[in-house]
Design an enzyme around this catalytic site. Structure first.
Site, PDB file in Angstrom:
ATOM      1  N   LYS A 215     107.839 -19.516 -26.289  1.00 36.36           N
ATOM      2  CA  LYS A 215     107.838 -18.134 -26.793  1.00 36.36           C
ATOM      3  C   LYS A 215     108.539 -17.197 -25.815  1.00 36.36           C
ATOM      4  O   LYS A 215     109.371 -16.354 -26.208  1.00 36.36           O
ATOM      5  CB  LYS A 215     106.398 -17.676 -27.030  1.00 36.36           C
ATOM      6  CG  LYS A 215     106.236 -16.213 -27.366  1.00 36.36           C
ATOM      7  CD  LYS A 215     106.901 -15.839 -28.682  1.00 36.36           C
ATOM      8  CE  LYS A 215     106.588 -14.393 -29.048  1.00 36.36           C
ATOM      9  NZ  LYS A 215     107.188 -13.991 -30.324  1.00 36.36           N
ATOM     10  N   CYS A 269     107.879  -7.413 -27.783  1.00 33.77           N
ATOM     11  CA  CYS A 269     108.261  -8.787 -27.429  1.00 33.77           C
ATOM     12  C   CYS A 269     109.425  -8.816 -26.446  1.00 33.77           C
ATOM     13  O   CYS A 269     109.253  -9.122 -25.274  1.00 33.77           O
ATOM     14  CB  CYS A 269     108.618  -9.570 -28.689  1.00 33.77           C
ATOM     15  SG  CYS A 269     107.194  -9.948 -29.734  1.00 33.77           S
TER      16      CYS A 269
END
Length: 431
Positions: A215, A269
């Site tokens: 991720k 993010c």
């Protein structure tokens, strides 16, 4: 694992990821309770409404709440599967803060029972899932915990990060591939069985640390490539070249795919996750750190350039177009557009108007400067200076004749004005 109509799922955190995830799971027939610490969020969801802007989410939440498959609560309840989807911010020194994750794990520990599965979805530093495991083992010594007990574990613990695009969350929660990292292979298989209930994309299993780093790697990759585009835009400005034309032409090469520059990088993010890698290995991440600094520095560059434009045209009203971190959403987290608007409003006060079609009011700090919220038609009519900060579709729809004669700084390239120079003396006199 229980059949869909008997499965009980608790989703901790009802934000931009947690609420859509809870609703999608509830659509399968599972009984889902969403846990959040904000009473207004609980009230809104239980009334069948939503507190965030996301395509088709309102209709989905309304339907699953009406059918009794989704409800919200301030208190944790027993469940078969616990999904942690809480924030993981960083401190001023960019050190990651997993306090919300550990608090969620502590909450779950009170109702955890043999046979349950705990899944962390929050973007986290490598090793966080193991910290969740260790905390659960400490709080529940009566349970055999995977990776610690030498016997067959009573519970399963896994990491499965979301990888969705705001504005397409409901589609991508189902269609995108998922990386599922278990504390043990058995944990990964139990989590896999859960995700197969609502995910059409491929579900690939690995270990928890590999999934966590996957991720972070995805977002660091994007950040580095955006940094190249942002740095290129500054170089093109100095050389008097249209960066959008250069990128369009360069991308005709079969092995070149340059991303689009902008006023920086936002969102929870890409603007945050690379720092987790830098913090974990500061001596080994000069490229990732530099990319973060380039993208943050691009925001300062836009502020300086916009300031020069406004000082060259004193007194004229200014429209800042957009506050969100990406187009067609209402998410302002880490938004470079918001930072630019706040900086200009702090300096120029009531000269600044903001057009943000996804907001009903300005953020309080911005409103306190004297800036005002207007619509795009008022901006076209009243503001000789326009600064494009977000490429919302409504801004793209403004034809060239409606902005003829405007002084435009276009940081998104939707009007082809990124390299517009600060006005000349002749232009200042005309203004």
């Amino acid at each position: 694992m229980a059949p869909d109509n008997e499965l009980k799922v608790a989703v901790l955190g009802l934000g931009y990821i947690g609420l859509p995830t809870a609703a999608v799971i509830a659509r399968t027939g599972a009984k889902v309770v969403g846990i959040d610490v904000t009473p207004s969020v609980i009230e809104t969801v239980n009334s069948g409404h939503v507190h965030i802007e996301e395509v088709d989410l309102d209709g989905l939440v309304s339907g699953v709440v009406a059918r009794g498959n989704l409800r919200a609560s301030l208190e944790i309840e027993p469940a078969d599967v616990f999904v942690i989807a809480v924030p993981t911010p960083f401190a001023e020194d960019h050190a990651p803060n997993i306090g919300y994750v550990l608090k969620a794990a502590t909450t779950i520990a009170a109702v955890l029972k043999a046979g349950d599965t705990v899944i962390l979805e929050s973007t986290s530093p490598v090793g966080t899932t193991e910290q969740v495991r260790d905390l659960l083992a400490q709080l529940r010594p009566d349970l055999r915990v995977p990776g610690i007990s030498t016997e067959a574990a009573d519970i399963a613990i896994a990491y499965c990060p979301e990888r969705v695009l705001p504005g397409r969350i409901l589609v991508e929660l189902i269609d995108n591939d998922r990386v599922i990292g278990g504390i043990t292979p058995r944990c990964a298989r139990k989590a896999l069985a859960f995700y197969r209930r609502f995910v059409r994309g491929a579900c690939v299993t690995t270990n928890a640390r590999a999934a966590e780093m996957t991720k972070l790697t995805e977002n660091a990759f994007r950040d580095v490539n955006i940094a190249f585009a942002n740095e290129l835009s500054i170089v093109a400005e100095k050389m008097g070249v249209d960066v959008w034309e250069v990128i369009r032409l360069a991308n005709r090469h079969p092995r070149v795919n340059i991303l689009q520059p902008g006023p920086g990088v936002g969102g929870h993010c890409i603007a945050v996750d690379p720092w987790f890698l830098v913090h974990a290995a500061p001596e080994s991440t000069p490229l990732i750190r530099t990319a973060r600094e380039v993208n943050d520095g691009k925001t300062d560059w836009v502020i300086a350039r916009a300031t020069a434009l406004l000082e060259a045209l004193p007194g004229l009203p200014v429209a800042c177009l957009g506050l969100a971190f990406k187009p067609n959403i209402d998410d302002f987290r880490e938004s470079p557009a918001l930072k630019v608007a706040e900086a200009l409003a702090a300096r120029f006060g009531s000269r600044i108007a903001v057009v943000e079609p996804y907001a009903n009011a300005l953020p309080s700090e911005l409103a306190a400067t004297g800036a005002r919220l207007i619509d795009i038609d008022s901006a076209i009519a009243d503001c000789p200076i326009m600064i494009v900060l977000v490429d919302h579709d409504i801004f793209r729809s403004v034809p060239i004749e409606e902005r003829a004669g405007k002084h435009v700084l276009d940081t998104r390239g939707i009007w082809g004005d990124m390299n517009l120079a600060v006005p000349s003396d002749r232009q200042r006199r005309a203004a």
